[in-house]
Design an enzyme around this catalytic site. Structure first.
Site, PDB file in Angstrom:
ATOM      1  N   VAL A  20      -8.077 -43.316 -59.630  1.00 10.14           N
ATOM      2  CA  VAL A  20      -8.371 -44.554 -58.909  1.00 10.14           C
ATOM      3  C   VAL A  20      -8.350 -45.778 -59.828  1.00 10.14           C
ATOM      4  CG1 VAL A  20     -10.891 -44.435 -59.079  1.00 10.14           C
ATOM      5  CG2 VAL A  20      -9.837 -45.542 -57.104  1.00 10.14           C
ATOM      6  N   ALA A  31      -5.177 -42.101 -54.439  1.00  9.50           N
ATOM      7  CA  ALA A  31      -6.049 -42.323 -55.591  1.00  9.50           C
ATOM      8  C   ALA A  31      -7.271 -41.427 -55.492  1.00  9.50           C
ATOM      9  CB  ALA A  31      -6.474 -43.787 -55.642  1.00  9.50           C
ATOM     10  N   CYS A  32      -7.572 -40.759 -56.612  1.00  9.08           N
ATOM     11  CA  CYS A  32      -8.729 -39.863 -56.619  1.00  9.08           C
ATOM     12  C   CYS A  32      -9.625 -40.208 -57.802  1.00  9.08           C
ATOM     13  CB  CYS A  32      -8.280 -38.413 -56.662  1.00  9.08           C
ATOM     14  SG  CYS A  32      -7.429 -37.965 -58.178  1.00  9.08           S
ATOM     15  N   ASP A  33     -10.702 -39.466 -57.939  1.00  7.49           N
ATOM     16  CA  ASP A  33     -11.659 -39.752 -59.000  1.00  7.49           C
ATOM     17  C   ASP A  33     -11.468 -38.787 -60.156  1.00  7.49           C
ATOM     18  OD1 ASP A  33     -13.716 -41.109 -60.251  1.00  7.49           O
ATOM     19  OD2 ASP A  33     -15.299 -40.234 -59.058  1.00  7.49           O
TER      20      ASP A  33
END
Length: 102
Positions: A46, A15-17
């Site tokens: 995310v 999960a990333c931003d």
């Protein structure tokens, strides 16, 4: 804290931003590493973690948001996208069928 047995992990989500550059590189690396264990690796925002994720990997600064987005899923935070010890620990737990908590 949520727990899963390593032998039950079928899907890992990174999960990333905002961007997906670093997480895409990590996805490629972990896909190769976890392929022998039939574990699928994906990356996503995310706030959009899929319900079928068994383990979520995210940068330490995103861990609280990941836990809110996937409250019943193991969330493992890391500090470095390349070479963080959490990746080796995850692989070892999957290989040995040991519990993973996060």
């Amino acid at each position: 804290m949520t727990t899963i047995n390593g032998s039950d992990v079928g899907k890992v989500v990174i999960a990333c931003d905002a961007g997906m550059g670093s997480s895409a590189l990590l996805k490629a690396q972990l896909s190769k590493t976890l392929a022998p264990y039939s574990v699928k690796v994906e990356h996503t925002a995310v706030n959009k973690i899929p319900a079928d994720a068994d383990v979520v990997l995210c940068h330490q600064g995103l861990a609280d948001r990941a836990r809110k987005s996937a409250p019943d899923t193991v969330v493992l935070p890391f500090q470095m996208f390349i070479g963080d010890p959490v990746f080796a620990k995850l692989e070892a737990a999957i290989k040995a069928g040991e519990p993973i908590a996060g």
